[in-house]
Design a protein around this motif. Structure first.
Motif, PDB file in Angstrom:
ATOM      1  N   ASN A   1      17.342  15.980 -32.854  1.00  0.00           N
ATOM      2  CA  ASN A   1      17.429  15.821 -31.400  1.00  0.00           C
ATOM      3  C   ASN A   1      17.982  17.057 -30.700  1.00  0.00           C
ATOM      4  OD1 ASN A   1      18.083  12.505 -32.150  1.00  0.00           O
ATOM      5  ND2 ASN A   1      16.380  13.074 -30.853  1.00  0.00           N
ATOM      6  N   ALA A   2      17.588  18.220 -31.168  1.00  0.00           N
ATOM      7  CA  ALA A   2      17.991  19.469 -30.530  1.00  0.00           C
ATOM      8  C   ALA A   2      16.967  19.852 -29.461  1.00  0.00           C
ATOM      9  CB  ALA A   2      18.114  20.571 -31.572  1.00  0.00           C
ATOM     10  N   THR A   3      17.260  20.934 -28.762  1.00  0.00           N
ATOM     11  CA  THR A   3      16.365  21.491 -27.750  1.00  0.00           C
ATOM     12  C   THR A   3      16.122  22.956 -28.089  1.00  0.00           C
ATOM     13  OG1 THR A   3      17.150  19.958 -26.047  1.00  0.00           O
ATOM     14  CG2 THR A   3      16.116  21.994 -25.278  1.00  0.00           C
ATOM     15  N   ALA A   4      14.924  23.434 -27.816  1.00  0.00           N
ATOM     16  CA  ALA A   4      14.614  24.836 -28.083  1.00  0.00           C
ATOM     17  C   ALA A   4      15.669  25.732 -27.440  1.00  0.00           C
ATOM     18  CB  ALA A   4      13.228  25.179 -27.546  1.00  0.00           C
ATOM     19  N   GLY A   5      16.219  26.642 -28.234  1.00  0.00           N
ATOM     20  CA  GLY A   5      17.303  27.503 -27.780  1.00  0.00           C
ATOM     21  C   GLY A   5      18.638  27.151 -28.393  1.00  0.00           C
ATOM     22  N   ASP A   6      18.756  25.935 -28.954  1.00  0.00           N
ATOM     23  CA  ASP A   6      19.970  25.571 -29.679  1.00  0.00           C
ATOM     24  C   ASP A   6      20.005  26.306 -31.016  1.00  0.00           C
ATOM     25  OD1 ASP A   6      20.460  23.775 -27.652  1.00  0.00           O
ATOM     26  OD2 ASP A   6      19.910  21.993 -28.806  1.00  0.00           O
ATOM     27  N   HIS A   7      21.181  26.437 -31.576  1.00  0.00           N
ATOM     28  CA  HIS A   7      21.338  26.841 -32.966  1.00  0.00           C
ATOM     29  C   HIS A   7      21.799  25.612 -33.734  1.00  0.00           C
ATOM     30  CE1 HIS A   7      21.634  31.510 -32.787  1.00  0.00           C
ATOM     31  NE2 HIS A   7      20.795  31.050 -31.877  1.00  0.00           N
ATOM     32  N   GLY A   8      21.110  25.300 -34.812  1.00  0.00           N
ATOM     33  CA  GLY A   8      21.454  24.135 -35.603  1.00  0.00           C
ATOM     34  C   GLY A   8      21.982  24.534 -36.964  1.00  0.00           C
ATOM     35  N   ILE A   9      22.596  23.575 -37.642  1.00  0.00           N
ATOM     36  CA  ILE A   9      23.095  23.821 -38.987  1.00  0.00           C
ATOM     37  C   ILE A   9      22.655  22.681 -39.889  1.00  0.00           C
ATOM     38  CG2 ILE A   9      25.331  22.736 -38.466  1.00  0.00           C
ATOM     39  CD1 ILE A   9      26.570  24.804 -40.436  1.00  0.00           C
ATOM     40  N   ILE A  10      22.133  23.035 -41.052  1.00  0.00           N
ATOM     41  CA  ILE A  10      21.759  22.038 -42.042  1.00  0.00           C
ATOM     42  C   ILE A  10      22.644  22.235 -43.267  1.00  0.00           C
ATOM     43  CG2 ILE A  10      19.417  21.706 -41.204  1.00  0.00           C
ATOM     44  CD1 ILE A  10      18.416  23.667 -43.254  1.00  0.00           C
ATOM     45  N   HIS A  11      22.915  21.148 -43.951  1.00  0.00           N
ATOM     46  CA  HIS A  11      23.878  21.180 -45.053  1.00  0.00           C
ATOM     47  C   HIS A  11      23.241  20.671 -46.335  1.00  0.00           C
ATOM     48  CE1 HIS A  11      27.323  21.920 -42.400  1.00  0.00           C
ATOM     49  NE2 HIS A  11      26.859  20.972 -41.609  1.00  0.00           N
ATOM     50  N   ALA A  12      23.551  21.337 -47.432  1.00  0.00           N
ATOM     51  CA  ALA A  12      23.227  20.836 -48.768  1.00  0.00           C
ATOM     52  C   ALA A  12      24.536  20.597 -49.510  1.00  0.00           C
ATOM     53  CB  ALA A  12      22.361  21.836 -49.526  1.00  0.00           C
TER      54      ALA A  12
ATOM     55  N   SER B   1      25.337  25.686 -46.313  1.00  0.00           N
ATOM     56  CA  SER B   1      25.369  25.437 -44.871  1.00  0.00           C
ATOM     57  C   SER B   1      24.618  26.575 -44.194  1.00  0.00           C
ATOM     58  CB  SER B   1      26.810  25.359 -44.363  1.00  0.00           C
ATOM     59  OG  SER B   1      27.464  24.229 -44.908  1.00  0.00           O
ATOM     60  N   TYR B   2      23.458  26.265 -43.667  1.00  0.00           N
ATOM     61  CA  TYR B   2      22.512  27.270 -43.180  1.00  0.00           C
ATOM     62  C   TYR B   2      22.335  27.099 -41.677  1.00  0.00           C
ATOM     63  CZ  TYR B   2      17.870  29.551 -42.685  1.00  0.00           C
ATOM     64  OH  TYR B   2      16.805  30.333 -42.295  1.00  0.00           O
ATOM     65  N   VAL B   3      22.711  28.127 -40.915  1.00  0.00           N
ATOM     66  CA  VAL B   3      22.583  28.109 -39.458  1.00  0.00           C
ATOM     67  C   VAL B   3      21.297  28.819 -39.076  1.00  0.00           C
ATOM     68  CG1 VAL B   3      23.617  28.833 -37.272  1.00  0.00           C
ATOM     69  CG2 VAL B   3      25.085  28.105 -39.173  1.00  0.00           C
ATOM     70  N   LEU B   4      20.528  28.200 -38.178  1.00  0.00           N
ATOM     71  CA  LEU B   4      19.267  28.807 -37.768  1.00  0.00           C
ATOM     72  C   LEU B   4      18.987  28.514 -36.306  1.00  0.00           C
ATOM     73  CD1 LEU B   4      16.348  26.648 -39.235  1.00  0.00           C
ATOM     74  CD2 LEU B   4      18.729  25.975 -39.408  1.00  0.00           C
TER      75      LEU B   4
END
Length: 677
Positions: free
Chosen positions: A611-622, A659-662
């Motif tokens: 539920n992000a919006t274009a222009g946000d930076h998100g983080i995914i976790h393993a 933890s990967y920020v993109l």
């Protein structure tokens, strides 16, 4: 209706004295005792001859005042607070019998009281300005006590045994309790032979009581067997959680239900919005520093003074709702939908748990056993090492070691704000329209905001907020997310504010920044957003600040065309043969929610960013366990070079960081690859 208009219509307004017991300082460990406070609440008979679908701010003030006196009524104090409110309101046949076995001093309550709640009933005559007389029935539903009522709050869909969660219509814990409340209301009406054919009914509640009141009012709107019709039911709730999956939740059928919400309160944000769950009726938002800055500043000094007077401690503030937005997002990332909550086995270093089981264990320890075990609840942090880490971290910071979260939810705070909205003619029906704009920066740059007079009102440098500004009079909302590198300020739209950036690297041209300019609704959903990428700050930014407005004009911003729909979904794949009782991924069979969790035990996990919006930076976790190692994040259709099979293209990982920020521009699905050690 604005407060000024409501006061003009309340020609026979009287102030009713009552008393409540404040336990906030004791709960926070700041006092050994609780404090009685004498207060007055407004009341006017004529309210109950006005249309039920018109919000009355004085009526909200009165309702919240009654709800406040509904707490901490115990055998040892003879339940005197709620009794006094109903007696002084002129009620007869006052019934608080549910309090007798549903209170903190009854040890049975700690074990048995799940889908139940305490409530108070009373009735009296009300008279219109033309002399018309009608019967009024008042029902107040108390919020959660320190009993197993908390478990009912997490009982979203416990009864569904076949895995078909599409059948879920309403939150089961709240709905089941509301059905019992409906029956008890009917019993009260029949016991005292109250003629409801032309009577008025006023249903009110705070916290858990608000969610139940919301569901109960919706029932009554559609089931007229009590003799009450839509045009004679008045419903006011305060800090109600979301209760229904119905699409017509805000239709005209339920427009007599008003839900007052503090944007900094996490309780109304549960369960997460992304599930499609809502409240019946209309949501109205109190001012906060990150939503309605001008209104918030109008009453802030009075609010802090009154809160300290009532509770005997300073108000521990969030200074914005960004942490609440992050909490709701994290819960949605863990549980993208209701089936995942019940059936997806999640990894933690304390063992495999579904989120439904994890939340039950957490609330059982932290709430059911009472606040006296709050520090012991911190030991539950071991369950947070893994998938639940960030979710649990919010409560460790703000509920157990800090007090921001309970303060934002506290009943005293709601009442004081409603009183002051009436005093200063603040219209919370406008509360969903923000008067601030968020500026976020990702990268090595500091942010400074000055007001018209040149005073610094916002400052973030090297990823840290200048918290000394909180001691000044006109600071703005600020937020830093250490996980994504986000640095945000909420700049008021009115007034002349000057925003500057300064480079925090010796070679700014080699370390460009990203930025976004957004407006948000009070629940953190993006309304508008323009984003900027790869902004190279000029060399002079090393020694002097650069004006943000000029910088934005020099770069091409991109306006997002749609909002809150960019998802980074994740998949898990593994290499190697695990032990027979282990798995890289595992789900319950439909309907199986037993404890302990049956084998296999999961040895890894991954969380996306939804539920992000274009222009946000998100983080995914393993997350990996002792029998697995993380190989990296891989783009769709790719895999590690030694992965078996020919259906995928062998490639290098996008990142080997767990933890990967993109930066986000569109939805995608990434795969977390693991390998047996």
């Amino acid at each position: 209706m604005t407060p000024q208009e409501a006061k003009q219509h309340s020609t026979n307004l009287v102030m009713v004295p009552t008393t409540f017991l404040s336990h906030f300082a004791q709960m926070c460990g700041q006092a050994k005792e609780r404090f009685e406070n004498d207060i007055e609440i407004p009341f006017d008979d004529s309210w109950f001859f006005a249309p039920t679908n018109v919000y009355n701010p004085y009526m909200a003030w009165s309702a919240m005042g009654i709800c406040l006196t509904g707490y901490k009524n115990l055998p040892s104090n003879e339940y005197r607070y709620i009794r006094k409110s109903f007696f002084n309101l002129g009620c007869e046949d006052i019934d608080i019998s549910s309090y007798y076995h549903l209170n903190d001093e009854n040890p049975v309550a700690y074990r048995l009281n799940v889908d139940q709640a305490s409530y108070a009933f009373g009735h009296r005559h009300v008279h219109n300005t033309d002399g018309t007389e009608r019967e009024l029935v008042i029902m107040m539903l108390r919020g959660t006590s320190d009993t197993t009522e908390w478990l009912s709050n997490s009982e979203v869909a416990d009864s569904i045994a076949d895995g078909d969660f599409s059948r879920l219509v309403n939150h089961e814990g709240f709905w089941n309790t509301a059905e019992k409340a409906f029956r008890d209301l009917r019993t009260y009406i029949q016991r005292y032979d109250i003629d409801m054919s032309d009577a008025r009914l006023w249903v009110i509640g705070h916290s858990r009581g608000a969610a139940i009141a919301n569901a109960l009012a919706a029932m009554i709107d559609e089931d007229t067997s009590l003799g009450v019709t839509h045009d004679r039911l008045y419903a006011y709730t305060f800090s109600a959680s979301r209760v229904t999956m119905r699409k017509d939740y805000n239709s005209a059928t339920f427009d007599n239900i008003f839900n007052v919400i503090n944007p900094e309160d996490y309780i109304p944000r549960l369960p997460p919005y992304g599930w499609g769950i809502r409240r019946f009726g209309r949501d109205l938002y109190l001012p906060s520093i990150a939503t309605r800055y001008a209104d918030y500043r109008t009453y802030l000094d009075d609010f802090q003074t009154m809160f300290k007077q009532w509770t005997h401690m300073e108000f521990p503030a969030f200074h914005g709702n960004a942490e609440i937005n992050a909490l709701e997002r994290e819960l949605h990332n863990i549980c993208p939908d209701i089936p995942t909550m019940y059936q997806r086995k999640r990894f933690s270093h304390a063992g495999t748990l579904t989120f439904a089981q994890y939340f039950t264990l957490f609330t059982d320890l932290a709430a059911v056993s009472g606040r006296t075990l709050a520090l012991e609840a911190a030991d539950f942090a071991k369950y947070g090492t893994g998938t639940f880490r960030d979710f649990l971290g919010f409560f460790l910071r703000n509920e157990i070691h800090g007090h921001n979260a309970p303060a934002a939810h506290q009943e005293e705070g709601y009442l004081i704000k409603l009183m002051l909205c009436c005093k200063y003619n603040i219209d919370i029906e406008q509360g969903a329209t923000p008067d601030v704009t968020r500026l976020s920066v990702y990268g090595p740059a500091s942010i400074t905001v000055k007001d018209r007079g040149g005073a610094v009102v916002g400052s973030i440098s090297k990823g840290r907020i200048d918290d000394k500004l909180y001691e000044t009079n006109n600071f703005i909302a600020m937020y830093v997310d250490d996980t994504t590198g986000e640095q945000s300020v909420w700049v008021p739209d009115s007034g002349d504010y000057h925003v500057t950036l300064r480079a925090e690297t010796n070679e700014p041209s080699k370390h460009p920044i990203d930025a976004r300019v957004s407006t948000l609704d009070p629940e953190g959903n993006t309304l508008t957003q323009t984003y900027y990428t790869n902004i190279a700050l000029p060399k002079q930014a090393l020694n002097e600040s650069v004006d943000w407005t000029l910088l934005a004009q020099q770069h091409q911003g991109t306006a997002a065309s749609h909002f809150n729909d960019v998802d980074v979904s994740v998949e898990i794949r593994g290499i190697g043969q695990l032990n027979e009782d282990e798995a890289f991924v595992s789900f319950y069979e439909p309907g199986a929610h037993s404890m302990p969790i049956p084998k296999p035990e999961v040895v890894c996990d991954a969380l996306g960013f939804l539920n992000a919006t274009a222009g946000d930076h998100g983080i995914i976790h393993a997350h990996h366990g002792r029998h697995a190692k993380f190989l990296g994040w891989f783009a769709p259709g790719t895999a590690p070079k030694h992965a078996p099979g020919t259906d995928l293209t062998h490639a290098e990982p996008l990142s080997t960081e767990e933890s990967y920020v993109l930066p986000l521009t569109h939805s995608t699905t990434l795969t977390a690859w693991f390998e047996k050690r």
